[in-house]
Motif scaffolding. Structure first.
Motif, PDB file in Angstrom:
ATOM      1  N   ARG A  45       3.282   1.290   4.514  1.00  0.00           N
ATOM      2  CA  ARG A  45       2.667   0.225   5.310  1.00  0.00           C
ATOM      3  C   ARG A  45       1.679   0.836   6.285  1.00  0.00           C
ATOM      4  O   ARG A  45       1.974   1.811   6.966  1.00  0.00           O
ATOM      5  N   CYS A  46       0.512   0.213   6.349  1.00  0.00           N
ATOM      6  CA  CYS A  46      -0.535   0.666   7.243  1.00  0.00           C
ATOM      7  C   CYS A  46      -0.179   0.292   8.682  1.00  0.00           C
ATOM      8  O   CYS A  46       0.260  -0.830   8.954  1.00  0.00           O
ATOM      9  N   TYR A 106      -0.931  -3.717   5.991  1.00  0.00           N
ATOM     10  CA  TYR A 106      -1.014  -3.852   4.542  1.00  0.00           C
ATOM     11  C   TYR A 106       0.064  -2.973   3.914  1.00  0.00           C
ATOM     12  O   TYR A 106       0.237  -1.807   4.283  1.00  0.00           O
ATOM     13  N   THR A 107       0.834  -3.512   2.984  1.00  0.00           N
ATOM     14  CA  THR A 107       1.892  -2.775   2.293  1.00  0.00           C
ATOM     15  C   THR A 107       1.438  -2.476   0.869  1.00  0.00           C
ATOM     16  O   THR A 107       0.945  -3.361   0.171  1.00  0.00           O
ATOM     17  N   PHE A 108       1.630  -1.233   0.442  1.00  0.00           N
ATOM     18  CA  PHE A 108       1.215  -0.821  -0.899  1.00  0.00           C
ATOM     19  C   PHE A 108       2.164   0.252  -1.408  1.00  0.00           C
ATOM     20  O   PHE A 108       2.986   0.779  -0.677  1.00  0.00           O
ATOM     21  N   ALA A 130      -0.842   5.653   7.013  1.00  0.00           N
ATOM     22  CA  ALA A 130       0.233   4.729   6.656  1.00  0.00           C
ATOM     23  C   ALA A 130       1.572   5.445   6.735  1.00  0.00           C
ATOM     24  O   ALA A 130       1.653   6.667   6.591  1.00  0.00           O
ATOM     25  N   ARG A 131       2.629   4.671   6.974  1.00  0.00           N
ATOM     26  CA  ARG A 131       3.983   5.232   7.058  1.00  0.00           C
ATOM     27  C   ARG A 131       4.822   4.784   5.872  1.00  0.00           C
ATOM     28  O   ARG A 131       4.690   3.655   5.394  1.00  0.00           O
ATOM     29  N   LYS A 132       5.721   5.674   5.448  1.00  0.00           N
ATOM     30  CA  LYS A 132       6.619   5.361   4.340  1.00  0.00           C
ATOM     31  C   LYS A 132       7.693   4.396   4.826  1.00  0.00           C
ATOM     32  O   LYS A 132       8.257   4.563   5.908  1.00  0.00           O
ATOM     33  N   LEU A 133       7.966   3.371   4.013  1.00  0.00           N
ATOM     34  CA  LEU A 133       9.018   2.412   4.317  1.00  0.00           C
ATOM     35  C   LEU A 133      10.303   2.849   3.627  1.00  0.00           C
ATOM     36  O   LEU A 133      10.282   3.343   2.498  1.00  0.00           O
ATOM     37  N   PHE A 134      11.402   2.664   4.293  1.00  0.00           N
ATOM     38  CA  PHE A 134      12.697   2.979   3.713  1.00  0.00           C
ATOM     39  C   PHE A 134      13.359   1.681   3.286  1.00  0.00           C
ATOM     40  O   PHE A 134      13.566   0.777   4.083  1.00  0.00           O
TER      41      PHE A 134
END
Length: 81
Positions: A7-8, A13-15, A36-40
């Motif tokens: 997610r930015c 924005y999620t990708f 952007a950061r990694k989502l868990f």
């Protein structure tokens, strides 16, 4: 290779990004180019096999049900006394 959600921080924005488990890439947003950061995300649990539910949570009566008196038999014993 596993797929990771990012997610930015700037535009929310999620990708998805595909990279190796041991890789630590610097991922930038596909729309605005910001970091952007990694989502868990929780891993889904899928129980497969022959009846873990049936063996742990049976459908009702078991062989031990005969050892406990039923409410109707207890009431009839009280009336007989």
């Amino acid at each position: 290779m596993p797929v990771y959600d990012y997610r930015c921080d700037a535009c929310d924005y999620t990708f998805e990004v595909v990279h190796g488990v041991n890789e630590r890439p610097e991922v930038r947003c596909e729309k605005c180019g910001q970091p952007a950061r990694k989502l868990f995300r929780p891993v889904p649990i899928i129980f497969k096999g022959s009846g873990w539910h049936v063996t742990d949570y049976g459908k009702g009566s078991s062989s031990n049900d005969n050892t406990t008196p039923k409410a109707s038999s207890v009431e009839s014993e009280k009336q007989d006394e």
